[in-house]
Design a protein around this motif. Structure first.
Motif, PDB file in Angstrom:
ATOM      1  N   PRO A 200      38.096  30.065  45.316  1.00 12.11           N
ATOM      2  CA  PRO A 200      37.305  29.635  46.139  1.00 12.11           C
ATOM      3  C   PRO A 200      35.827  29.470  44.883  1.00 12.11           C
ATOM      4  O   PRO A 200      35.641  28.046  45.392  1.00 12.11           O
ATOM      5  N   ALA A 201      35.547  29.974  44.370  1.00 11.06           N
ATOM      6  CA  ALA A 201      34.148  30.021  43.811  1.00 11.06           C
ATOM      7  C   ALA A 201      34.324  30.494  42.248  1.00 11.06           C
ATOM      8  O   ALA A 201      33.603  30.718  42.090  1.00 11.06           O
ATOM      9  N   GLN A 202      35.647  30.217  41.339  1.00  8.31           N
ATOM     10  CA  GLN A 202      35.925  30.648  40.294  1.00  8.31           C
ATOM     11  C   GLN A 202      36.937  29.595  39.339  1.00  8.31           C
ATOM     12  O   GLN A 202      37.453  28.622  39.958  1.00  8.31           O
ATOM     13  N   PHE A 203      36.160  29.380  38.875  1.00  8.08           N
ATOM     14  CA  PHE A 203      37.054  28.422  37.406  1.00  8.08           C
ATOM     15  C   PHE A 203      37.495  29.267  36.290  1.00  8.08           C
ATOM     16  O   PHE A 203      37.773  30.018  35.849  1.00  8.08           O
ATOM     17  N   VAL A 204      38.235  28.258  35.307  1.00  9.74           N
ATOM     18  CA  VAL A 204      38.931  29.157  34.682  1.00  9.74           C
ATOM     19  C   VAL A 204      38.786  28.161  33.286  1.00  9.74           C
ATOM     20  O   VAL A 204      39.324  26.356  33.545  1.00  9.74           O
ATOM     21  N   VAL A 205      38.383  28.938  31.838  1.00  5.24           N
ATOM     22  CA  VAL A 205      37.986  28.120  30.558  1.00  5.24           C
ATOM     23  C   VAL A 205      39.240  27.904  29.403  1.00  5.24           C
ATOM     24  O   VAL A 205      39.859  29.127  29.300  1.00  5.24           O
ATOM     25  N   LEU A 206      40.327  26.892  29.483  1.00  2.00           N
ATOM     26  CA  LEU A 206      40.846  27.451  28.364  1.00  2.00           C
ATOM     27  C   LEU A 206      40.688  27.290  26.514  1.00  2.00           C
ATOM     28  O   LEU A 206      40.364  26.237  26.780  1.00  2.00           O
ATOM     29  N   LEU A 207      40.450  28.008  25.572  1.00  6.74           N
ATOM     30  CA  LEU A 207      39.323  27.721  24.766  1.00  6.74           C
ATOM     31  C   LEU A 207      40.470  28.249  23.842  1.00  6.74           C
ATOM     32  O   LEU A 207      40.559  29.307  23.239  1.00  6.74           O
ATOM     33  N   PRO A 208      41.077  27.032  23.346  1.00  7.35           N
ATOM     34  CA  PRO A 208      42.602  26.941  22.009  1.00  7.35           C
ATOM     35  C   PRO A 208      41.342  27.260  20.846  1.00  7.35           C
ATOM     36  O   PRO A 208      40.411  26.925  20.761  1.00  7.35           O
ATOM     37  N   GLU A 209      42.081  28.422  20.290  1.00  4.14           N
ATOM     38  CA  GLU A 209      41.836  28.393  18.681  1.00  4.14           C
ATOM     39  C   GLU A 209      40.819  29.195  18.391  1.00  4.14           C
ATOM     40  O   GLU A 209      39.725  28.833  17.235  1.00  4.14           O
TER      41      GLU A 209
END
Length: 400
Positions: A200-209
């Motif tokens: 509801p109030a969370q995000f995820v960012v995938l950071l490659p390398e």
């Protein structure tokens, strides 16, 4: 649409293919159920038109196999049968078919069926696309995150790539704060990063390398930009975890949640944690002697500061694994087949100039050491060395 026609009778197959082409669709053909199954797996058509009674893999089994595949788009299945009555139609639909046509099919009936097929396939594509996108923020959905993270973990295992997962929390939440946070994050991430709405109030960012150090810098930048965008009184926290050599999506997200919870109570607002051996020295071991490889591998695996990312039994395999797994340190047997440790060291360092080479040998003569040093080795271990000496040489070589 791309349409696969499966029929063991060449005349019927040719006739149906001609009808389908006249309606403007691309045609694939298969001469029996087995061939049809292989073509389906390779081409993933939108529609399958299959004969019901065929030798070997019949229409029932082909339909069941198509329906048994998880993921991907919806495939509309039309069955051709010489016997079209209520019972036959019911049996076909129970097996997974969408429509049943008399054989040979009437052109008007076939066109009607393909119009319905196109409508259903298009609707399913739209629904699938919507399910992978968060409607409020435009970020990827939790479904898309689960799919992408599964693929990412497989790439980590296969190629040794490094990734970080940043989980961003907004407190208190609310639609306005979440929308603003999503827009700020989407604007700030790099072209190779991917943004998802996790909760509801969370995000995820995938950071490659990225390792933990560089990911922490990126996380601070994301947090600062998001804090400027959200309403006054809203706090933004970021938890970061790194992938290890054999990550799994569930534990990785659980670790990110734990890091986020810790960050929410931290004055800095950002907390980074190494994942499964995320900050360990990544090692590759190459030795043609299975006993020696087993004993040395056991020492490396139980050491908390080490991550054994692969084992090889000759020079060629060592080179191939090193270029895929990208270790920090490679332990090379001097006299293994395929050109020996010297050849492997030279080729590995051509592709990975920063990798550190440690030579291992039962022959501790100066000649062996000199040959490996010329090939780029920075450390030397005699087989049978005490555990403490093995760990010391590897650590000092990693810092070289």
């Amino acid at each position: 649409m791309k349409i696969l026609i499966v029929d063991d009778e060449p005349g019927t197959r040719l006739m149906v293919a001609s009808m389908v082409r006249r309606l403007g669709h691309a045609v694939l053909e298969a001469e029996d159920g087995g061939d049809g199954w292989h073509r389906f797996q390779a081409e993933r058509p939108d529609v399958v038109i299959t004969d019901w009674a065929m030798p070997g893999l019949d229409g029932t089994e082909l339909t069941a196999r198509v329906r048994g595949i998880e993921g991907g788009g919806y495939t509309y299945i039309m069955v051709l049968s010489a016997r079209v009555d209520e019972e036959a139609s019911r049996d076909a639909v129970r097996a997974g078919a969408d429509d049943v046509l008399a054989k040979p099919p009437d052109p008007a009936e076939l066109e009607r069926g393909l119009i319905a097929a196109e409508r259903l396939v298009t609707m399913h594509r739209r629904m699938t696309s919507d399910a992978r996108r968060d409607p409020m923020t435009g970020a990827g959905s939790r479904l898309r995150l689960d799919e992408d993270l599964l693929a990412l973990c497989a790439r980590v295992v296969r190629y040794g790539h490094a990734y970080c997962v940043a989980m961003i929390g907004v407190q208190p939440g609310g639609d306005d704060a979440v929308r603003r946070a999503g827009a700020a994050l989407a604007h700030q991430i790099r072209s190779g990063d991917v943004l998802y709405r996790y909760g509801p109030a969370q995000f995820v960012v995938l950071l490659p390398e990225q390792g933990l150090d560089t990911a922490s810098l990126a996380a601070n930048r994301l947090r600062e930009a998001t804090e400027q965008a959200v309403p006054e009184g809203t706090s933004v926290s970021v938890g970061i975890v790194t992938t290890g050599s054999e990550p799994e999506p569930g534990p990785l997200l659980a670790a990110a949640e734990a890091a986020l919870a810790q960050a929410a109570t931290s004055a800095a607002g950002v907390v980074g944690q190494g994942g499964d051996r995320g900050n360990a020295i990544r090692l590759l071991l190459a030795d043609d002697d299975p006993v020696s490889r087993l004993m040395l591998g056991a020492i490396l695996k139980r050491e908390p500061g080490f991550d054994l990312v692969g084992e090889a039994e000759d020079a060629a395999q060592a080179i191939e694994l090193a270029l895929r797994r990208r270790p920090d340190v490679v332990l090379l047997d001097v006299n293994m087949p395929g050109g020996g440790g010297a050849r492997a060291a030279v080729e590995i360092r051509e592709g990975l100039p920063d990798v550190k080479i440690v030579a291992i040998s039962a022959d501790d003569s100066q000649g062996s050491q000199y040959d490996m040093m010329r090939a780029g080795a920075v450390g030397f271990l005699a087989k049978g060395s005490p555990d403490e000496e093995i760990l010391r040489v590897i650590r000092s070589s990693a810092r070289w």
